[in-house]
Write a protein that holds these residues in place. Structure first.
Motif, PDB file in Angstrom:
ATOM      1  N   SER A  40      -2.665   1.888  -4.574  1.00  0.00           N
ATOM      2  CA  SER A  40      -2.295   3.238  -4.222  1.00  0.00           C
ATOM      3  C   SER A  40      -3.677   4.030  -3.928  1.00  0.00           C
ATOM      4  O   SER A  40      -4.559   3.863  -4.105  1.00  0.00           O
ATOM      5  CB  SER A  40      -2.130   3.941  -5.822  1.00  0.00           C
ATOM      6  N   GLU A  42      -0.713   7.509  -3.497  1.00  0.00           N
ATOM      7  CA  GLU A  42      -0.752   7.727  -5.023  1.00  0.00           C
ATOM      8  C   GLU A  42       0.153   8.691  -5.294  1.00  0.00           C
ATOM      9  O   GLU A  42       0.605   9.331  -4.639  1.00  0.00           O
ATOM     10  CB  GLU A  42      -2.171   7.825  -5.316  1.00  0.00           C
ATOM     11  N   ILE A  58       6.591   2.194  -9.751  1.00  0.00           N
ATOM     12  CA  ILE A  58       5.934   1.038  -9.105  1.00  0.00           C
ATOM     13  C   ILE A  58       6.673  -0.180  -9.606  1.00  0.00           C
ATOM     14  O   ILE A  58       6.885  -1.000  -8.645  1.00  0.00           O
ATOM     15  CB  ILE A  58       4.501   0.936  -9.608  1.00  0.00           C
ATOM     16  N   ARG A 107       3.082   7.742  -7.490  1.00  0.00           N
ATOM     17  CA  ARG A 107       4.394   7.107  -8.066  1.00  0.00           C
ATOM     18  C   ARG A 107       4.067   6.783  -9.588  1.00  0.00           C
ATOM     19  O   ARG A 107       2.809   6.089  -9.773  1.00  0.00           O
ATOM     20  CB  ARG A 107       4.606   5.856  -7.398  1.00  0.00           C
ATOM     21  N   ASP A 140       0.826  -1.308   0.176  1.00  0.00           N
ATOM     22  CA  ASP A 140       0.103  -0.205  -0.077  1.00  0.00           C
ATOM     23  C   ASP A 140       0.801   1.400   0.167  1.00  0.00           C
ATOM     24  O   ASP A 140       1.914   1.328   0.869  1.00  0.00           O
ATOM     25  CB  ASP A 140      -0.865  -0.048   1.222  1.00  0.00           C
TER      26      ASP A 140
END
Length: 127
Positions: free
Chosen positions: A42, A7, A14, A9, A4
């Motif tokens: 994300s 958001e 990732i 990236r 987890d």
């Protein structure tokens, strides 16, 4: 393996994160290279709260919270995994080790089916 993150990236970031995690798993747990099951979720920043359990650890918005579901591993394997994981993520992703939170949940051979409706650890297809 479930990761987890907040958001923001990029897909490349990732993938680099997942590759670094997998490298640590393969080395620490001595699993085959193709033993790879990873899911990234994300979240908006307001959906992740990761404090420090009273340890004085300062975290940033780059925090990675990881839940590993695994067969039984001994203490030395887990400690090696945590160290390798931290080193890989720092080297490959520039992640501050303070931004890594890991939980391992263990289960038994009867708890796994990798397809075809069989428990491959029990049938002997996997060891």
């Amino acid at each position: 393996m479930y990761l987890d993150v907040v958001e923001g990236r990029s897909p490349t970031e990732i993938r680099t994160l997942l590759d670094a995690v997998h490298e640590a798993v393969v080395e620490a747990f001595e699993v085959p290279e193709r033993d790879r099951y990873q899911v990234v979720r994300s979240h908006p920043a307001n959906e992740i709260i990761a404090l420090d359990t009273g340890l004085g650890i300062a975290r940033t918005s780059r925090v990675v919270i990881m839940h590993v579901v695994s067969r039984q591993r001994d203490r030395a394997q887990k400690e090696r995994f945590y160290a390798l994981l931290s080193r890989s993520l720092t080297r490959d992703c520039g992640l501050d080790p303070a931004d890594l939170v890991v939980a391992v949940s263990e289960n038994g051979d009867e708890d796994w089916s990798f397809g075809h409706g069989r428990a491959q650890f029990l049938t002997g297809e996997l060891t």
